[in-house]
Design an enzyme around this catalytic site. Structure first.
Site, mmCIF file in Angstrom:
data_model
loop_
_atom_site.group_PDB
_atom_site.id
_atom_site.type_symbol
_atom_site.label_atom_id
_atom_site.label_comp_id
_atom_site.label_asym_id
_atom_site.label_seq_id
_atom_site.Cartn_x
_atom_site.Cartn_y
_atom_site.Cartn_z
ATOM 1 N N GLU A 214 0.915 9.338 -0.761
ATOM 2 C CA GLU A 214 1.434 8.242 -1.594
ATOM 3 C C GLU A 214 2.157 8.797 -2.833
ATOM 4 O O GLU A 214 3.245 8.366 -3.176
ATOM 5 C CB GLU A 214 0.251 7.381 -2.039
ATOM 6 C CG GLU A 214 0.601 6.240 -2.957
ATOM 7 C CD GLU A 214 -0.617 5.402 -3.307
ATOM 8 O OE1 GLU A 214 -1.743 5.940 -3.311
ATOM 9 O OE2 GLU A 214 -0.445 4.199 -3.569
ATOM 10 N N GLU B 234 -6.504 0.241 0.509
ATOM 11 C CA GLU B 234 -6.170 -1.183 0.550
ATOM 12 C C GLU B 234 -6.057 -1.718 1.975
ATOM 13 O O GLU B 234 -6.414 -2.848 2.238
ATOM 14 C CB GLU B 234 -4.892 -1.430 -0.249
ATOM 15 C CG GLU B 234 -5.125 -1.118 -1.715
ATOM 16 C CD GLU B 234 -3.858 -1.154 -2.552
ATOM 17 O OE1 GLU B 234 -3.090 -2.098 -2.421
ATOM 18 O OE2 GLU B 234 -3.650 -0.210 -3.341
HETATM 19 C C1 BGC Z 1 0.025 0.095 -2.500
HETATM 20 C C2 BGC Z 1 1.461 0.359 -2.250
HETATM 21 C C3 BGC Z 1 2.204 -0.875 -2.632
HETATM 22 C C4 BGC Z 1 2.018 -1.008 -4.111
HETATM 23 C C5 BGC Z 1 2.771 -2.085 -4.771
HETATM 24 C C6 BGC Z 1 -0.128 -0.051 -3.978
HETATM 25 O O1 BGC Z 1 -1.393 -0.189 -4.422
HETATM 26 O O2 BGC Z 1 -0.800 1.057 -1.964
HETATM 27 O O3 BGC Z 1 1.805 1.058 -1.188
HETATM 28 O O4 BGC Z 1 3.477 -1.014 -2.194
HETATM 29 O O5 BGC Z 1 0.684 -1.058 -4.480
HETATM 30 O O6 BGC Z 1 3.698 -1.523 -5.467
#
Ligand code: BGC
Length: 939
Positions: free
Chosen positions: A793, A473
């Site tokens: 993540e 992202e």
């Molecule tokens: C992102 C996160 C973000 C989340 C929202 C994800 O797709 O990579 O780090 O905070 O979406 O909850």
């Protein structure tokens, strides 16, 4: 006690900083703040007074005289009004606690940028040809020439662009920053840069060349790789100011006289990568004497200039050069270069072969379970993080990408003429130029690797904006930086970087106080105009009209400025963000007042007045991300949808109300710092009501909280929401859950930063160490065991069988770092900015040594302990003009020595107290080595 005993040790004033920077060029802060450090080999040094003198050549702009004050950071300039381009030179001297003056410091300077829109006489220009907005057009090259007649004493370039730029003067690259003009909420705040170009000029003809790239402005952006977010056309605005030795001035402006063409850079996109055909190079295109007759005209366009702001945060620059560690031949017969480290950046490579050969580099974070190159775990498009280079066929040619970066460790190489050798590839780590401020090391190598991984995830994600990850992202999710800010502010000096980002957050805040989940937000890109985005962008949790913000994410508006105030004593960031902080809290207050549909329909709840009143302090409406990515959750597929639904049904109000309370409390504290006593009281009362409602609704008489999960207890304890009488019980519940889980953590994004802190604060330091040292999934060291070089993540980013999942470079869960520095090594803030420091190491977990260092604005803070042969030693460093309190764990005052002397008699020691579990010593500045017999078994 011998504080400030008279001696002849010299007192120095050094490291002069203006707005955190070393001699900044082109700032637009009208009252810049000045900071300096005192240095002395003596202990107990304080500043009793200072004197600042600011001059412009022989004119004095500001002379403070002797000011009786200990303040040595953030002293605001108070002299005559500053004008555009003004160069201010300053010196400072100080007096110590015995009223002895130091010598004047070496001079430092700052220079003002262009302060008024009318200073910009240049025109916005763009290439004169049509482009298909849906295609990815080649990068425009622009140039002009101008003449210099006579000696130039100083020259500046002021420049910005829509899209990214690289500037050249007479063939030389100007500056070494990448991705300029940076990333901001472009239509509200667009940064320009100032360069000193004096040394690059030559007599008679000179040439300026600029390449433009799509960047964040019109390149692929966000999870859905949407293009043209901010606009469809790239443009340039540049203005050179030449001052001749005889005093006259010359301006060189971007205008219709410039020419443009396209060249070898056929495509350039931050996400997709670059396509470069070296056969199309135009040797000398950015030098005088080049034949540009084939080039086209540019058009002058009337884009606004009233939102231009000087760059005050650090720009992105190349940092580490990474040598690959292996050339891998995968089972699929792919050639893959292993850089040995996951990071954000590019590969510089060299190659030799026939003209027209195309080399293709694809960048990915990991190999899959079978050992093949993959990007599948990131759910990204086919053509992504790819560099294609077509050879011109010279002896040896090399390439470094211009306007792209990748998150990667592995590089799949295709089309390479012959067998590549490792020496032909060098990784360049690209990140914002924040000074590194923190170090940590201990006797346990996997923990040291964890610490390195945290730092690498920070470096990879502090690239212009604080991103979630440098791969999928690459956007600035507010929740991620909210949880990481404290850890990140130990490792690097985040003040300039995050203050800049906070200005964008405030600029994009919706009228009702909502904060975008992503800042800058692709949906809020153009003020007053809804951007057309794919339907899915509207359907998933993006900010904007169609989807509300979430607790824990929007709270970045309050928590990040507060963290900067704590770490840097920066009150101005609170002043500047106060309206935004308050708007966010007021937004939550409005949400809390709303009744959820199920309550409105329930006749039983209509009559209960007291309950009704309480309910208006619970935030129990609307969308919430909740704790996010606990061990059993997934980011993709039906599991994600079920997870969100479950959280919405069972835990959303618990999480949201806790943040409502926490941010309201911090806002009250902020109001107090800013002297807004009435508002401080108002928000304190509100905080009190929320806390009451929270306790009555969510905490059982036995201290149990539903859902009965680790995160529920961690958050409630961390935010001080548990009544004192139930704290013990709540901690017991938390410990029970950890034990039932065989010493495994169970938290997601939001509570992970507090997990170990809450345990060590509440007498469970060994449980915290058990979590830290756990190396089976889920845990921090499982990642290390699996060879991670950054933070993942998901807790199961690489499964037991080697299957990758999600992003492997997300700093959020690295927020455990703050516990390493603050508790394991024991460097804790006493008062904001580390004016007063608390050293309180908490040995445990079988560690025999730990040390940390932190470059505060006052100077180096350090703490290093070790246990050897029954002796505990703690060596600390306290910078001049600060004081500290030291807690020596399990010590008895009469047994403590410093440098071999009984501690009470030592120079610099102010006071010694014996507490139940520690000897507590107050000291002035200096380095101290305390030692005492230590009986606690730490094996
Ligand atoms: C992102 C996160 C973000 C989340 C929202 C994800 O797709 O990579 O780090 O905070 O979406 O909850």
């Amino acid at each position: 006690m011998t504080m400030n005993s008279r001696s002849t040790v010299p007192l120095l004033v050094q490291d002069l900083r203006c707005e955190y920077q070393d001699n900044p060029l082109g700032i637009d802060v009208v009252q810049p703040r000045l900071s300096w450090k005192l240095a002395s080999a003596q202990r107990g040094v304080v500043q009793s007074a200072y004197q600042i003198r600011v001059t412009e050549t022989s004119d004095v702009l500001w002379e403070t005289g002797q000011v009786l004050s200990p303040q040595s950071i953030h002293v605001p300039y108070g002299g005559s009004v500053l004008r555009s381009g003004q160069r201010c030179t300053w010196r400072v001297r100080v007096w110590d606690g015995n009223d002895r003056p130091s010598a004047w410091s070496e001079p430092a300077w700052w220079e003002m940028g262009l302060l008024h829109p009318s200073d910009w006489q240049a025109h916005w220009i763009e290439p004169g040809w049509q482009e298909d907005p849906n295609a990815e057009p080649p990068c425009p090259y622009l140039r002009t020439t101008f003449s210099v007649e006579g000696p130039v004493s100083s020259a500046r370039a002021y420049i910005t662009s829509l899209g990214l730029y690289e500037l050249f003067l007479n063939g030389q690259r100007v500056g070494d920053a990448c991705f300029t003009p940076g990333y901001t909420s472009y239509h509200r705040r667009l940064q320009y840069q100032t360069y000193d170009i004096t040394a690059l000029l030559q007599e008679h003809e000179n040439a300026i060349g600029v390449i433009l790239g799509d960047g964040w402005y019109r390149g692929k952006l966000g999870a859905f790789s949407q293009r043209n977010t901010y606009g469809e056309r790239l443009a340039l605005l540049v203005q050179l100011h030449l001052r001749y030795a005889d005093g006259h001035q010359q301006l060189v402006l971007s205008d219709e006289g410039w020419q443009a063409t396209t060249g070898p850079l056929l495509r350039s996109d931050l996400q997709a990568g670059e396509v470069y055909d070296a056969r199309l190079e135009m040797p000398g295109w950015n030098r005088p004497g080049f034949d540009a007759r084939q080039w086209q005209k540019v058009e002058a366009v009337s884009y606004p200039k009233d939102h231009l702001v000087a760059t005050t945060g650090p720009l992105v620059r190349p940092h580490e050069e990474i040598a690959p560690i292996a050339l891998v031949r995968t089972p699929k017969d792919e050639t893959v270069v292993d850089m040995g480290q996951n990071f954000a950046g590019v590969v510089r490579f060299s190659v030799q072969g026939p003209a027209g050969t195309t080399v293709r580099l694809q960048h990915g974070e990991t190999l899959d379970a079978q050992g093949n190159f993959t990007t599948a775990h990131l759910h990204v498009p086919q053509r992504w993080q790819e560099v294609r280079y077509t050879l011109k066929g010279e002896a040896e040619e090399g390439y470094t990408p211009h306007f792209t970066f990748h998150g990667f460790r592995y590089v799949k190489v295709e089309g390479f003429p012959g067998l590549p050798s490792l020496e032909q590839f060098t990784g360049l780590a690209l990140y914002s130029d924040l000074p590194e401020t923190g170090t940590f090391e201990c006797s346990d190598p996997p923990i040291n690797r964890l610490q390195q991984n945290i730092l690498w995830s920070q470096k990879s994600n502090f690239l212009e904006i604080p991103t979630d990850c440098p791969t999928r992202e690459r956007t600035s999710w507010t929740g991620d930086i909210q949880v990481f800010a404290r850890t990140g502010s130990f490792l690097m000096q985040t003040a300039g970087f995050l203050s800049k980002w906070l200005q964008d957050l405030a600029a994009e805040q919706v009228a009702d106080g909502q904060v975008a989940n992503i800042v800058p937000s692709p949906v809020l890109a153009r003020p007053g105009k809804a951007v057309s985005v794919p339907w899915i962008t509207r359907a998933v949790p993006y900010p904007g009209k169609s989807f509300p913000t979430s607790a824990g994410w929007g709270d970045a508006a309050v928590i990040v400025p507060w963290t900067l105030y704590q770490c840097y004593g920066d009150q101005r960031v609170l002043e500047e963000q106060y309206a935004s902080m308050k708007a966010w809290v007021e937004y939550m207050r409005k949400q809390a007042k709303k009744q959820p549909w199920f309550r409105r329909l329930n006749p039983l709840s209509w009559s209960k007045q007291e309950k009704h009143a309480r309910q208006s302090y619970l935030w129990d409406t609307g969308f919430q991300f909740g704790e996010w990515l606990e061990p059993d959750e997934s980011l993709f597929g039906p599991k994600m949808a079920i997870g969100i639904l479950k959280r919405m049904l069972f835990s959303a109000p618990l999480v949201a109300t806790a943040y409502f309370a926490h941010s309201t409390h911090l806002l009250a504290e902020t109001a107090r710092v800013l002297g807004k006593e009435e508002e401080a009281q108002e928000y304190e009362t509100l905080h009190h009501r929320i806390t009451e409602a929270y306790q009555a609704t969510f905490i059982g008489r036995d201290g149990q909280i539903h859902p009965d999960k680790q995160a529920s207890y961690v958050r409630a304890l961390a935010f001080d929401l548990v009544p004192p009488a139930l704290q013990r019980a709540a901690v017991d519940h938390l410990v029970r859950l950890i034990k039932e889980n065989n010493d495994h953590l169970g938290t997601g994004f939001l509570s992970t930063p507090f997990l170990c802190h809450v345990l060590s604060e509440h007498g469970q330091v060994e449980v915290a160490y058990a979590l830290l040292k756990q190396d089976a999934m889920p845990s921090w060291l499982y990642e290390v065991k699996k060879g991670a070089t950054t933070i993942w993540e998901d807790w199961d980013g690489i499964g037991e069988d080697g299957t990758p999942k999600g992003s492997l470079n997300h700093y959020a869960k690295g927020s455990v770092g703050s516990w390493l520095y603050q508790v394991v090594a024991g460097i804790e803030l006493g008062t904001p900015g580390y004016k007063h420091i608390r050293f309180r190491p908490r040995p445990g977990g079988g560690l025999t040594a730990a040390s940390a260092g932190y470059h505060s604005l006052y100077g180096e803070v350090a703490s290093s302990w070790q246990m050897r042969d029954g002796t505990f030693t703690l060596t600390i460093t306290v910078p001049a003009n600060t004081t500290a309190i030291v807690f020596l764990p399990d010590a008895e005052a009469r047994q403590v020595t410093e440098g071999g002397q009984i501690v009470e008699t030592v120079e610099g020691v102010i006071q010694v107290n014996q507490e139940q579990e520690a000897t507590v010593i107050e000291v002035g500045s200096g380095t101290y080595a305390f030692a005492y017999p230590f009986s606690k078994n730490n094996e």
